[in-house]
Design an enzyme around this catalytic site. Structure first.
Site: not given
Ligand code: FES
Length: 206
Positions: A34, A36, A61, A105
């Site tokens: 993702c 992140d 998220c 995540c």
């Molecule tokens: Fe990226 Fe949850 S979608 S940490």
């Protein structure tokens, strides 16, 4: 997607958010799935090897933030040895469950805590930086959780073979064709292994 009230509480008002100036150890991990990132900072009592303070910053998220919030609560005051044994399953249980599709995540938060502890151990010669080989791959595969039971795929003996040659990692994994988590697990394996610069290609056979 259904989040438990506890996940929502920790997401809305996360604990231990921020940065520690001059931390004793820190780690930042990112999820290629993702994009992140999470960072964790530690202050460690050098005599008792306990975590005196811990903070995190997350660009992830709700699942990621809630997991980072709860595991930093759990880790505070623990010894490094106990804190690095905090699992995704324990975090998920403490949050009254996490949606399996959001597993990567929350695993990301747990991995980052372990990396921060490792950073301390390496800096203080309590651990050595592992040379990259097949064993390092198996260690990494222990972070891939099979959502149905919340255990990792190595412990569950779903990994039948691991090979590493000329930058190619070959993983033979046993998951029934009709298993609803099959694609998810394959994605997780790729995500975990593709971040290593030593691995040029990941081949998964089933
Ligand atoms: Fe990226 Fe949850 S979608 S940490």
């Amino acid at each position: 997607m259904q989040y438990s009230q506890k996940v929502l509480d920790h997401f809305m008002k996360p604990h231990n958010v921020g940065k520690i100036e001059s931390p004793d150890a820190q780690a930042t991990e990112g999820s290629p799935a993702c994009g992140d990132q999470v960072s964790i900072y530690l202050k460690v009592n050098p005599e008792e090897l306990t975590i005196e303070d811990i903070k995190f910053q997350s660009y992830g998220c709700a699942s990621n933030i809630a997991t980072a919030s709860i595991i930093t609560d759990m880790a505070k005051g623990r010894t490094l040895d106990k804190a690095k044994k905090i699992t995704w399953k324990e975090a998920a249980d403490a949050l009254d469950g996490l949606p399996p599709v959001k597993m990567h995540c929350s695993v990301l938060a747990v991995d980052t805590l372990r990396s921060a502890i490792k950073d301390y151990e390496i800096k203080h010669h309590l651990a050595e930086e592992a040379a990259f080989n097949k064993d390092a791959i198996v260690e990494e595969l222990k972070k891939v959780i099979y959502p149905k039971v919340g255990e990792d795929i190595v412990t569950l003996k779903m990994v039948k073979y691991v090979g590493f040659e000329n930058g190619v990692a070959t993983i033979d994994v046993e998951i029934p064709k009709f298993d609803e988590h099959r694609d998810n697990v394959v994605e997780e394996i790729k995500e975990h292994l593709e971040k290593f610069k030593e691995i040029k290609e990941v081949k998964i056979t089933m």
